[in-house]
Design a protein around this motif. Structure first.
Motif, PDB file in Angstrom:
ATOM      1  N   PRO A 181       3.005 -51.982 -50.323  1.00 49.43           N
ATOM      2  CA  PRO A 181       2.593 -53.099 -49.453  1.00 49.43           C
ATOM      3  C   PRO A 181       1.220 -53.687 -49.747  1.00 49.43           C
ATOM      4  N   HIS A 182       0.222 -52.866 -50.099  1.00 54.28           N
ATOM      5  CA  HIS A 182      -1.098 -53.438 -50.366  1.00 54.28           C
ATOM      6  C   HIS A 182      -1.073 -54.310 -51.622  1.00 54.28           C
ATOM      7  N   LEU A 183      -0.229 -53.958 -52.594  1.00 56.27           N
ATOM      8  CA  LEU A 183      -0.094 -54.784 -53.793  1.00 56.27           C
ATOM      9  C   LEU A 183       0.688 -56.059 -53.490  1.00 56.27           C
ATOM     10  N   VAL A 184       1.623 -55.988 -52.555  1.00 57.45           N
ATOM     11  CA  VAL A 184       2.346 -57.183 -52.104  1.00 57.45           C
ATOM     12  C   VAL A 184       1.365 -58.184 -51.503  1.00 57.45           C
ATOM     13  N   ILE A 185       0.454 -57.689 -50.668  1.00 59.55           N
ATOM     14  CA  ILE A 185      -0.538 -58.571 -50.038  1.00 59.55           C
ATOM     15  C   ILE A 185      -1.436 -59.199 -51.093  1.00 59.55           C
ATOM     16  N   LEU A 186      -1.867 -58.421 -52.071  1.00 60.28           N
ATOM     17  CA  LEU A 186      -2.743 -58.964 -53.113  1.00 60.28           C
ATOM     18  C   LEU A 186      -2.037 -60.056 -53.910  1.00 60.28           C
ATOM     19  N   GLU A 187      -0.782 -59.836 -54.271  1.00 62.81           N
ATOM     20  CA  GLU A 187      -0.055 -60.864 -55.009  1.00 62.81           C
ATOM     21  C   GLU A 187       0.151 -62.108 -54.145  1.00 62.81           C
ATOM     22  N   PHE A 188       0.461 -61.898 -52.868  1.00 66.12           N
ATOM     23  CA  PHE A 188       0.583 -63.015 -51.935  1.00 66.12           C
ATOM     24  C   PHE A 188      -0.691 -63.854 -51.896  1.00 66.12           C
ATOM     25  N   LEU A 189      -1.851 -63.201 -51.825  1.00 65.17           N
ATOM     26  CA  LEU A 189      -3.115 -63.924 -51.741  1.00 65.17           C
ATOM     27  C   LEU A 189      -3.385 -64.714 -53.017  1.00 65.17           C
ATOM     28  N   ASN A 190      -2.915 -64.224 -54.160  1.00 64.03           N
ATOM     29  CA  ASN A 190      -3.041 -64.985 -55.401  1.00 64.03           C
ATOM     30  C   ASN A 190      -2.249 -66.284 -55.329  1.00 64.03           C
ATOM     31  N   VAL A 191      -1.051 -66.219 -54.753  1.00 64.96           N
ATOM     32  CA  VAL A 191      -0.245 -67.436 -54.599  1.00 64.96           C
ATOM     33  C   VAL A 191      -0.918 -68.380 -53.611  1.00 64.96           C
ATOM     34  N   LEU A 192      -1.394 -67.834 -52.499  1.00 67.95           N
ATOM     35  CA  LEU A 192      -2.050 -68.658 -51.487  1.00 67.95           C
ATOM     36  C   LEU A 192      -3.274 -69.357 -52.051  1.00 67.95           C
ATOM     37  N   GLN A 193      -4.041 -68.662 -52.875  1.00 66.25           N
ATOM     38  CA  GLN A 193      -5.266 -69.230 -53.431  1.00 66.25           C
ATOM     39  C   GLN A 193      -5.000 -70.487 -54.253  1.00 66.25           C
ATOM     40  N   SER A 194      -3.844 -70.568 -54.875  1.00 70.65           N
ATOM     41  CA  SER A 194      -3.505 -71.734 -55.687  1.00 70.65           C
ATOM     42  C   SER A 194      -2.872 -72.852 -54.871  1.00 70.65           C
ATOM     43  N   ASN A 195      -2.710 -72.629 -53.573  1.00 65.05           N
ATOM     44  CA  ASN A 195      -2.061 -73.633 -52.720  1.00 65.05           C
ATOM     45  C   ASN A 195      -2.862 -73.869 -51.448  1.00 65.05           C
ATOM     46  N   LEU A 196      -4.188 -73.897 -51.587  1.00 66.15           N
ATOM     47  CA  LEU A 196      -5.051 -74.008 -50.414  1.00 66.15           C
ATOM     48  C   LEU A 196      -4.928 -75.362 -49.719  1.00 66.15           C
ATOM     49  N   PHE A 236     -12.112 -59.201 -50.838  1.00 64.83           N
ATOM     50  CA  PHE A 236     -13.203 -59.681 -49.987  1.00 64.83           C
ATOM     51  C   PHE A 236     -13.283 -61.200 -49.925  1.00 64.83           C
ATOM     52  N   GLY A 237     -12.645 -61.876 -50.852  1.00 69.07           N
ATOM     53  CA  GLY A 237     -12.720 -63.329 -50.897  1.00 69.07           C
ATOM     54  C   GLY A 237     -12.081 -63.846 -52.165  1.00 69.07           C
ATOM     55  N   PRO A 238     -12.186 -65.135 -52.421  1.00 73.37           N
ATOM     56  CA  PRO A 238     -11.472 -65.753 -53.542  1.00 73.37           C
ATOM     57  C   PRO A 238     -11.840 -65.192 -54.909  1.00 73.37           C
ATOM     58  N   ASP A 239     -13.080 -64.745 -55.101  1.00 71.95           N
ATOM     59  CA  ASP A 239     -13.481 -64.245 -56.413  1.00 71.95           C
ATOM     60  C   ASP A 239     -12.983 -62.833 -56.685  1.00 71.95           C
ATOM     61  N   ALA A 240     -12.485 -62.146 -55.648  1.00 75.44           N
ATOM     62  CA  ALA A 240     -12.015 -60.768 -55.800  1.00 75.44           C
ATOM     63  C   ALA A 240     -10.515 -60.694 -56.045  1.00 75.44           C
ATOM     64  N   LEU A 241      -9.872 -61.840 -56.225  1.00 75.16           N
ATOM     65  CA  LEU A 241      -8.421 -61.866 -56.412  1.00 75.16           C
ATOM     66  C   LEU A 241      -8.071 -62.039 -57.886  1.00 75.16           C
ATOM     67  N   TYR A 242      -7.107 -61.279 -58.345  1.00 75.17           N
ATOM     68  CA  TYR A 242      -6.630 -61.418 -59.721  1.00 75.17           C
ATOM     69  C   TYR A 242      -5.281 -60.714 -59.826  1.00 75.17           C
ATOM     70  N   GLU A 243      -4.544 -61.019 -60.878  1.00 72.57           N
ATOM     71  CA  GLU A 243      -3.214 -60.450 -61.053  1.00 72.57           C
ATOM     72  C   GLU A 243      -3.244 -59.212 -61.933  1.00 72.57           C
ATOM     73  N   ASP A 244      -2.141 -58.504 -61.953  1.00 73.62           N
ATOM     74  CA  ASP A 244      -1.974 -57.334 -62.811  1.00 73.62           C
ATOM     75  C   ASP A 244      -1.870 -57.787 -64.263  1.00 73.62           C
ATOM     76  N   LEU A 245      -2.586 -57.108 -65.150  1.00 73.62           N
ATOM     77  CA  LEU A 245      -2.607 -57.493 -66.564  1.00 73.62           C
ATOM     78  C   LEU A 245      -2.318 -56.303 -67.466  1.00 73.62           C
ATOM     79  N   ARG A 246      -1.900 -56.631 -68.668  1.00 72.90           N
ATOM     80  CA  ARG A 246      -1.696 -55.634 -69.707  1.00 72.90           C
ATOM     81  C   ARG A 246      -2.374 -56.124 -70.987  1.00 72.90           C
ATOM     82  N   PHE A 247      -3.093 -55.234 -71.652  1.00 71.52           N
ATOM     83  CA  PHE A 247      -3.708 -55.536 -72.943  1.00 71.52           C
ATOM     84  C   PHE A 247      -2.984 -54.754 -74.032  1.00 71.52           C
ATOM     85  N   ASP A 248      -2.667 -55.438 -75.139  1.00 68.40           N
ATOM     86  CA  ASP A 248      -2.044 -54.730 -76.252  1.00 68.40           C
ATOM     87  C   ASP A 248      -3.124 -54.137 -77.155  1.00 68.40           C
ATOM     88  N   ALA A 249      -2.706 -53.579 -78.279  1.00 68.60           N
ATOM     89  CA  ALA A 249      -3.643 -52.894 -79.175  1.00 68.60           C
ATOM     90  C   ALA A 249      -4.687 -53.833 -79.760  1.00 68.60           C
TER      91      ALA A 249
END
Length: 505
Positions: free
Chosen positions: A27-42, A148-161
């Motif tokens: 659930p906490h990751l669901v909220i974080l992803e939700f806030l990322n979507v909301l941030q792009s639709n203010l 804490f606010g808009p600058d603390a939001l980001y999505e899950d990422l993966r880095f390759d070699a």
């Protein structure tokens, strides 16, 4: 007809629950992803359904997460008895070994932004202490600071070699996107959207200012992307979810403290959505029931009944998948296909239209009979369902504090204090008679605790009335210990919300 689901050889789970619910996205990751979507639709938050697809462009904030979660050197350097400039130089040299997308100008920015290296190190420590699963063994690019606010939001990422970056769907699996669609389709969605924008994005906190200093200029994903697929335009559960958020936001509690209750209640409502849609697919019109034992030192009949309730709900999703596939036999289209000149071809065409099942790496599906097609798809659907979706009930119920093995050999519903507090904050405006509270959490969430709500189980001789009455007394005692119940007499108790807001909002 539902749209085609990307990256899938067939779609069964998606027709019941959407694309997608995922067990590892807690659930906490669901909220974080939700806030990322909301941030792009203010400018148009949680808008009602329309012909325009909702999209968003998440942030990457690679510098911030590198400093917080890929930076083991800061404590070592801070502990050294060396001049401040030497600390900065030493740390920068060590940090650059594993740094991604930083640049020399960014290090100059950090040195100018903090009074000393020790001040910088303490800031890192402070933000790390607020992180979700900050001490887990997850890779650094899948750890998240508190929003804490808009600058603390980001999505899950993966880095390759080669340090090439891409978004990862393991912990941001699109469940937050579904949450955004659910709230947008609720009757009060627009009201909630504007409140969230005002309180989370228009009034940045001091902690967000610190995050902004560490991050520097925003780093965004290169392109916007469409949100997932939700097969329902409106459901009572969407309204319940939205109204629960609004209730919590109305309390006399800081928004960032309220997010904990919002996360818990979102997890509960999503769990109920999962069970309700499963029962709907089975043609079961009875409401979801969750028989809860309020944990006590003695084994009771309610404990056994709660375990049975958990196991019954655990089987719903797999039975729903099986029913959805097998029910195709009862459709007029299927009967017509079987009686056509090309039954194999026509049946394969229906499978492609209904479930996107138009190819299979193992076999040529156009050579299978109708029954063969159903059996093959069902086997594949059950196998895929067992990997993640079937685990949602057990994983999420444990994550929100609804289920437990404490003092028992098997899992049963036994709500913890965190969930009980969230229920009181959400349900009770000021005060509510205890029996009314039990009735209300049953009406909203199917939680069975007392004998009135558990009457069906009493009539079926699964439990006696006294056992459920004692169970309710245990809850009253628990809430009293939490400071959430006031007893006026032995027969009269009120549940009280300590965060009730007096007067107008």
């Amino acid at each position: 007809m539902a749209p085609r689901i990307e990256h899938g050889s067939f779609a069964v789970d998606e027709h019941i629950w959407g694309h997608r619910l995922y067990d590892e996205q807690l659930p906490h990751l669901v909220i974080l992803e939700f806030l990322n979507v909301l941030q792009s639709n203010l400018n148009d938050p949680l808008r009602a359904p329309s012909s325009v697809k909702i999209s968003y462009q998440p942030q990457h904030q690679i510098r911030l997460r590198s400093l917080l979660f890929n930076n083991p050197y800061v404590e070592v350097v801070r502990a050294r008895k060396i001049p401040d400039d030497t600390k900065w130089d030493t740390w920068i040299e060590l940090f650059k070994r594993d740094a991604v997308e930083m640049g020399d100008m960014f290090f100059d920015h950090l040195r100018k932004s903090f009074i000393s290296f020790d001040d910088f190190a303490r800031s890192i420590e402070l933000l790390r202490s607020s992180a979700f699963e900050g001490k887990s063994n997850k890779r650094w690019s899948s750890k998240f600071v508190f929003p804490f606010g808009p600058d603390a939001l980001y999505e899950d990422l993966r880095f390759d070699a080669n340090d090439n970056v891409s978004n990862d769907r393991r912990f941001f699996a699109r469940t937050g996107e579904l949450l955004y669609l659910m709230l947008g389709r609720a009757s009060n969605g627009r009201v909630l959207g504007h409140q969230l924008v005002e309180r989370l994005f228009r009034q940045p906190s001091n902690m967000n200012r610190l995050v902004k200093v560490l991050q520097g200029p925003v780093q965004q994903a290169p392109n916007r992307r469409d949100v997932g697929y939700l097969p329902y335009a409106q459901l009572p559960r969407f309204d319940r979810l939205c109204d629960d958020w609004l209730a919590i936001l109305a309390r006399d509690i800081p928004i960032y403290d309220g997010l904990d209750h919002i996360t818990t209640m979102t997890g509960l409502n999503l769990l109920l959505y999962f069970l309700e849609r499963g029962k709907n697919s089975l043609g079961d019109v009875e409401p979801v029931e969750i028989v809860c034992e309020v944990v006590s030192s003695q084994r009771t009949k309610v404990r056994a009944l709660s375990g049975e309730s958990f196991q019954a709900n655990q089987t719903i999703s797999l039975r729903a998948v099986k029913a959805l596939v097998e029910n195709i036999r009862t459709t007029p289209e299927w009967e017509a296909a079987l009686n056509s000149e090309d039954p194999k071809g026509e049946c394969a065409h229906i499978m492609a239209e209904r479930f996107q099942y138009d190819k299979d790496d193992e076999i040529d599906i156009h050579q299978l009979s109708g029954e063969g097609l159903i059996e093959k798809l069902l086997k594949k659907a059950e196998t895929r369902h067992a990997q993640h979706v079937e685990k949602i009930h057990s994983t999420w119920s444990r994550a929100i504090g609804l289920s437990s093995r404490r003092l028992a050999r098997r899992v049963r519903y036994a709500p913890n204090d965190r969930l009980l507090k969230a229920l009181v904050v959400t349900v009770v405006d000021d005060r509510m008679e205890f029996g009314e509270f039990l009735a209300e959490i049953y009406r909203r969430y199917g939680l069975v605790i007392g004998h009135v709500e558990g009457i069906r189980h009493i009539q079926n001789n699964q439990v006696d009335q006294e056992a459920l009455m004692i169970n309710a007394e245990h809850l009253e005692t628990r809430l009293y210990g939490l400071g959430l119940v006031r007893r006026l007499s032995d027969s009269c108790a009120f549940v009280e919300n300590p965060f009730h807001r007096q007067g107008d909002m």
